[in-house]
Motif scaffolding. Structure first.
Motif, PDB file in Angstrom:
ATOM      1  N   SER A 143       0.834  -1.214   0.000  1.00  0.00           N
ATOM      2  CA  SER A 143       0.000   0.000   0.000  1.00  0.00           C
ATOM      3  C   SER A 143       0.860   1.252   0.000  1.00  0.00           C
ATOM      4  O   SER A 143       0.550   2.233  -0.695  1.00  0.00           O
ATOM      5  N   GLU A 146       2.214   1.737  -3.427  1.00  0.00           N
ATOM      6  CA  GLU A 146       1.190   2.246  -4.347  1.00  0.00           C
ATOM      7  C   GLU A 146       0.938   3.734  -4.121  1.00  0.00           C
ATOM      8  O   GLU A 146       0.658   4.476  -5.072  1.00  0.00           O
ATOM      9  N   ASN A 147       1.068   4.163  -2.875  1.00  0.00           N
ATOM     10  CA  ASN A 147       0.946   5.606  -2.618  1.00  0.00           C
ATOM     11  C   ASN A 147       2.081   6.374  -3.287  1.00  0.00           C
ATOM     12  O   ASN A 147       1.893   7.500  -3.750  1.00  0.00           O
TER      13      ASN A 147
END
Ligand code: GN1
Ligand code: MG
Length: 551
Positions: A143, A146-147
């Motif tokens: 995550s 992906e940020n």
């Protein structure tokens, strides 16, 4: 030239603050440390991967989240360049600088400096393909990654939970899609198909092998090995052990390639299952290292490590090149490190060129690229075979003059498909070993008898400053501390078949001592004597001197 999207980088960076007290280093295996501390690092690697892609005109960059054979609590992240190779060295420095910027503002400054120094055109597209291993810290780190993509506006493709070598394959397949150098379908399925089909061609008509046991280290290799089992069916019966990927604490615990190499014994999960003579192998936590072994009739353990694999494979390829009638134009060479067993080097050097380079896969990979066909393996089981582009073209346009030449040529062509040439790949290497064993009708015993390993010993010495240890000649000789090498030489001369070298580790805060000699007791004695020398020379506290270090 457009600008960095500062606002979105700022907003997202605030969600991934850098821990103030930690310094991160992009080392031999990327960033690697406790998984719980890596959030900011992985976010920033997302940004950097986007910049790297822009720098390379929008080619797809790979990011792998794994800590390989390390303990389960660890995690790590590394970047893969467009041809499926490790990140170019100059960018390792950028990665380290960006990971250590203390604040969001400092991060933006660091990113701008990279854009300036590397002359990156920010208007170019950015594409990244990424994956992770089975570690529990993985999903949160993905995550964060992906940020990083989101902040930079990079396009990400999630390859899910897969092995490091499959991610390298995907990167190359994506970047060569629809070109004359197409590496294969750009999907996991494409990888399994490519390797299984070439395996089947290479073993057609051979005797059906006994089942092979694979110790999957309770890691991601278990998933890939299960898929291979389906694709290969009866052509190679596989029995999977240590497949508990969801059991907390199981990953690499008393199993896996690193455990087997270090402890020189069977991994747990195989102890009551392996029959005398049966072949088994171990993968590591991200399935890029491979160790083979078997038990003899008396139950003694015999290990077939990276050196044994290199020897088996190199000799096989040399024969094929000769049988194809190409030996006058195509040169096969082997690359090793100083840790290669002296007996393997002797065996190989009597047959083909052998080069010794510094520890670390990237050194081996680059040296292997200089041969028409370059075989490289670290003793720990990481390695592959590289076929140069001209060599592959020569295979394609060569006209054999006899049926025997034609058969050998076809085998060579199929090997270029079977072998994952981007990086060491435990499962691809396993298939390669199985092909050679099938062709030679070798059991583990016969393979092992090609040469006898010299007894050896590896010792770690904790010193106050390992940077004081500097080496030359592919790390085989010390230039500093001054005078120490002469003392080592003097000791080594006293041992029959003696060899020893000392180098600072690139991954742990220790100095490593390696020694080998004709007899086991002598290799141990030599190692502990050299370790004692190193300890004393480095000003180690006499009261804490490990008792096994000899005077
Ligand atoms: C003796 C030994 O096994 N050294 C390993 C180890 O490097 P060191 O620099 O020795 O810590 O980790 C490297 C990365 O995984 C691997 O390439 C290498 O073979
Ligand atoms: Mg690994």
């Amino acid at each position: 030239m457009s600008d960095l999207p500062i606002q979105s980088i700022k907003e997202l960076s605030e969600l991934h603050p850098k821990p103030a007290d930690l310094h991160f280093q992009y080392g031999t295996a990327g960033f690697r440390t406790l998984g719980s501390t890596l959030d900011s690092v992985v976010f920033r690697v997302g940004l950097l991967a986007g910049l790297r892609s822009k720098k390379l005109d929008g080619k797809t960059i790979g990011v792998m989240v794994t800590a390989s054979h390390n303990p389960e609590e660890d995690n790590g992240v590394k970047l893969v360049d467009p041809r499926g190779e490790m990140l170019e060295a100059s960018w390792e420095t950028h990665a380290t600088v960006i990971a250590n910027a203390p604040t969001t503002d400092a991060l933006i400054d660091a990113l701008e400096a990279v854009v300036r120094n590397a002359k990156i055109d920010l208007s170019k597209p950015a594409k990244v393909v990424y994956a992770r291993d089975t570690r529990r810290s993985g999903p949160a780190l993905i995550s964060a990654l992906e940020n990083g993509f989101k902040a930079l506006g990079a396009e990400g493709r999630n390859a899910g939970v897969t092995t490091t070598p499959i991610l390298h394959y995907l990167v190359k397949a994506i970047n060569t899609k629809d070109t004359s150098e197409s590496y294969g379908e750009d999907s996991e399925e494409g990888y399994f198909k490519k390797l299984s089909q070439s395996f089947k061609k290479l073993t057609a008509g051979k005797v059906k092998p006994e089942p092979l046991i694979i110790d999957c280290a309770n890691g991601v290799g278990a998933l890939a090995a299960a898929k291979f089992a389906t694709h290969l069916g009866e052509t190679l019966p596989l029995t999977l052990a240590n497949t508990a990927i969801s059991t907390p604490g199981a990953l690499n615990n008393v199993c896996g390639a690193d455990f087997v190499k270090t402890m020189q014994r069977l991994p747990s999960g195989l102890v009551d299952h392996l029959k005398p003579g049966q072949r088994a192998c171990s993968l590591d936590g991200d399935a890029d290292r491979l160790m083979y072994y078997y038990l003899d009739e008396r139950g003694s353990f015999h290990m077939l490590d990276g050196d044994k694999i290199a020897t088996l494979v190199a000799a096989f390829i040399v024969d094929l090149v000769k049988n194809a009638g190409l030996d006058s134009e195509i040169k096969v060479g082997v690359v090793q490190t100083a840790y290669a067993n002296g007996a393997s080097t002797k065996y190989l050097a009597e047959r083909l060129p052998v080069k010794c380079v510094s520890t670390g896969v990237k050194h081996l990979h680059h040296a292997a690229e200089h041969y028409d066909i370059g075989v490289y393996f670290e003793a720990n089981g990481h390695g592959t075979v590289l076929f140069s582009q001209p060599t592959q073209e020569r295979f394609a346009n060569y006209e054999p003059s006899t049926p025997a030449q034609s058969t050998a040529l076809n085998h060579l062509i199929n090997l270029t498909q079977l072998i994952n040439q981007t990086v060491g790949d435990a499962l691809s290497d396993m298939l390669l070993v199985e092909v050679v064993l099938a062709h030679k009708s070798y059991t583990g015993v016969e393979w092992n008898s090609l040469y006898a390993d010299l007894p050896n010993r590896l010792v770690k010495v904790v010193v106050s400053n390992r940077a004081a240890f500097k080496t030359e000649d592919a790390e085989r000789r010390l230039v500093s501390p001054q005078g120490l090498q002469a003392k080592i030489d003097e000791l080594v001369r006293k041992y029959e078949g003696g060899r020893s070298f000392v180098r600072p580790s690139g991954t742990e805060d220790v100095v490593r001592v390696y020694a080998e000699a004709a007899l086991k007791a002598q290799s141990d004695e030599l190692a502990f004597r050299v370790a004692g020398l190193v300890y004393d020379e480095a000003g180690g506290d006499a009261s804490k001197r490990p008792k096994e270090f000899l005077p």
